[in-house]
Design a protein around this motif. Structure first.
Motif, PDB file in Angstrom:
ATOM      1  N   ALA A 212     -33.445  70.810  84.276  1.00 21.90           N
ATOM      2  CA  ALA A 212     -34.642  70.409  85.019  1.00 21.90           C
ATOM      3  C   ALA A 212     -34.398  69.151  85.843  1.00 21.90           C
ATOM      4  CB  ALA A 212     -35.795  70.185  84.046  1.00 21.90           C
ATOM      5  N   GLY A 213     -33.224  68.528  85.683  1.00 18.91           N
ATOM      6  CA  GLY A 213     -32.922  67.276  86.372  1.00 18.91           C
ATOM      7  C   GLY A 213     -33.275  66.089  85.499  1.00 18.91           C
ATOM      8  N   HIS A 214     -32.499  65.023  85.602  1.00 15.91           N
ATOM      9  CA  HIS A 214     -32.787  63.801  84.852  1.00 15.91           C
ATOM     10  C   HIS A 214     -32.067  62.616  85.478  1.00 15.91           C
ATOM     11  CE1 HIS A 214     -28.987  65.130  83.013  1.00 15.91           C
ATOM     12  NE2 HIS A 214     -28.810  63.860  82.662  1.00 15.91           N
ATOM     13  N   LEU A 215     -32.445  61.407  85.045  1.00 14.61           N
ATOM     14  CA  LEU A 215     -31.811  60.174  85.489  1.00 14.61           C
ATOM     15  C   LEU A 215     -31.189  59.486  84.279  1.00 14.61           C
ATOM     16  CD1 LEU A 215     -34.646  58.751  87.773  1.00 14.61           C
ATOM     17  CD2 LEU A 215     -32.682  60.125  88.461  1.00 14.61           C
ATOM     18  N   VAL A 216     -29.988  58.952  84.465  1.00 10.59           N
ATOM     19  CA  VAL A 216     -29.316  58.197  83.406  1.00 10.59           C
ATOM     20  C   VAL A 216     -29.512  56.716  83.727  1.00 10.59           C
ATOM     21  CG1 VAL A 216     -27.144  57.722  82.211  1.00 10.59           C
ATOM     22  CG2 VAL A 216     -27.610  60.027  83.100  1.00 10.59           C
ATOM     23  N   MET A 217     -29.978  55.979  82.720  1.00  8.39           N
ATOM     24  CA  MET A 217     -30.290  54.562  82.877  1.00  8.39           C
ATOM     25  C   MET A 217     -29.545  53.764  81.797  1.00  8.39           C
ATOM     26  SD  MET A 217     -32.851  54.627  85.237  1.00  8.39           S
ATOM     27  CE  MET A 217     -33.652  53.034  85.029  1.00  8.39           C
ATOM     28  N   ALA A 218     -29.556  52.446  81.928  1.00 11.35           N
ATOM     29  CA  ALA A 218     -29.043  51.549  80.890  1.00 11.35           C
ATOM     30  C   ALA A 218     -30.078  50.455  80.669  1.00 11.35           C
ATOM     31  CB  ALA A 218     -27.707  50.943  81.299  1.00 11.35           C
ATOM     32  N   ASP A 219     -30.324  50.124  79.401  1.00 15.92           N
ATOM     33  CA  ASP A 219     -31.258  49.044  79.097  1.00 15.92           C
ATOM     34  C   ASP A 219     -30.582  47.707  79.415  1.00 15.92           C
ATOM     35  OD1 ASP A 219     -29.683  48.211  76.911  1.00 15.92           O
ATOM     36  OD2 ASP A 219     -30.981  49.144  75.433  1.00 15.92           O
ATOM     37  N   PRO A 220     -31.275  46.572  79.242  1.00 17.26           N
ATOM     38  CA  PRO A 220     -30.696  45.281  79.616  1.00 17.26           C
ATOM     39  C   PRO A 220     -29.391  44.925  78.908  1.00 17.26           C
ATOM     40  CG  PRO A 220     -33.063  45.059  79.408  1.00 17.26           C
ATOM     41  CD  PRO A 220     -32.706  46.440  78.901  1.00 17.26           C
TER      42      PRO A 220
ATOM     43  N   HIS B 105     -29.106  63.321  88.121  1.00 15.32           N
ATOM     44  CA  HIS B 105     -28.664  64.698  87.965  1.00 15.32           C
ATOM     45  C   HIS B 105     -29.755  65.600  88.518  1.00 15.32           C
ATOM     46  CE1 HIS B 105     -25.143  63.856  85.390  1.00 15.32           C
ATOM     47  NE2 HIS B 105     -25.840  62.773  85.102  1.00 15.32           N
ATOM     48  N   GLU B 106     -29.422  66.325  89.561  1.00 15.27           N
ATOM     49  CA  GLU B 106     -30.388  67.174  90.251  1.00 15.27           C
ATOM     50  C   GLU B 106     -30.769  68.385  89.395  1.00 15.27           C
ATOM     51  OE1 GLU B 106     -31.834  66.363  93.080  1.00 15.27           O
ATOM     52  OE2 GLU B 106     -30.601  64.557  93.228  1.00 15.27           O
ATOM     53  N   PRO B 107     -31.974  68.902  89.614  1.00 13.53           N
ATOM     54  CA  PRO B 107     -32.371  70.123  88.917  1.00 13.53           C
ATOM     55  C   PRO B 107     -31.430  71.279  89.261  1.00 13.53           C
ATOM     56  CG  PRO B 107     -34.258  69.101  89.995  1.00 13.53           C
ATOM     57  CD  PRO B 107     -33.033  68.377  90.470  1.00 13.53           C
ATOM     58  N   ALA B 108     -31.112  72.087  88.269  1.00  6.49           N
ATOM     59  CA  ALA B 108     -30.275  73.271  88.455  1.00  6.49           C
ATOM     60  C   ALA B 108     -30.883  74.399  87.622  1.00  6.49           C
ATOM     61  CB  ALA B 108     -28.840  72.985  88.057  1.00  6.49           C
ATOM     62  N   PRO B 109     -32.032  74.930  88.096  1.00  5.52           N
ATOM     63  CA  PRO B 109     -32.705  75.993  87.323  1.00  5.52           C
ATOM     64  C   PRO B 109     -31.785  77.186  87.115  1.00  5.52           C
ATOM     65  CG  PRO B 109     -34.085  75.206  89.125  1.00  5.52           C
ATOM     66  CD  PRO B 109     -32.727  74.588  89.311  1.00  5.52           C
ATOM     67  N   PRO B 110     -31.907  77.906  86.037  1.00 10.58           N
ATOM     68  CA  PRO B 110     -32.913  77.716  84.993  1.00 10.58           C
ATOM     69  C   PRO B 110     -32.431  76.824  83.855  1.00 10.58           C
ATOM     70  CG  PRO B 110     -31.780  79.767  84.581  1.00 10.58           C
ATOM     71  CD  PRO B 110     -31.158  79.164  85.824  1.00 10.58           C
ATOM     72  N   MET B 111     -31.202  76.311  83.918  1.00  8.80           N
ATOM     73  CA  MET B 111     -30.625  75.587  82.779  1.00  8.80           C
ATOM     74  C   MET B 111     -30.959  74.097  82.749  1.00  8.80           C
ATOM     75  SD  MET B 111     -29.313  78.000  81.148  1.00  8.80           S
ATOM     76  CE  MET B 111     -28.358  77.200  79.897  1.00  8.80           C
TER      77      MET B 111
END
Length: 91
Positions: free
Chosen positions: A75-83, A67-73
């Motif tokens: 900051a961006g993040h990555l969604v992951m899954a554990d094993p 998820h790309e940053p979209a200021p000001p709301m």
């Protein structure tokens, strides 16, 4: 970097999953004293998240979304899954 975390999972292999999360979070017994976390933003922040994502993939995680940053709301993040498929965000 020091983090305060409490995680509870319903899982098939608690030992394997606990080893993943210990490595993912850099957990040390006893944990190190708190450390100030630098405030990264924009491309620098996303580059740091990408490096962390690569490290977690090497431990057995899967990367699901960026998820790309979209200021000001946002900051961006990555969604992951554990094993075992439990989703979490690198934020």
């Amino acid at each position: 970097m020091s983090r305060n975390v409490q995680i509870t999972f319903d899982c098939h292999d608690p030992r394997a999953l606990s080893v993943f999360w210990r490595e993912a979070l850099g957990y040390v017994i006893p944990g190190p004293p708190g450390v100030d976390v630098p405030g990264l933003t924009g491309d620098e922040r996303m580059a740091a998240l990408e490096r962390e994502s690569d490290r977690l993939v090497d431990l057995g995680a899967r990367r699901l979304e960026r998820h790309e940053p979209a200021p000001p709301m946002a900051a961006g993040h990555l969604v992951m899954a554990d094993p075992e498929g439990n989703e979490f965000c690198l934020d």
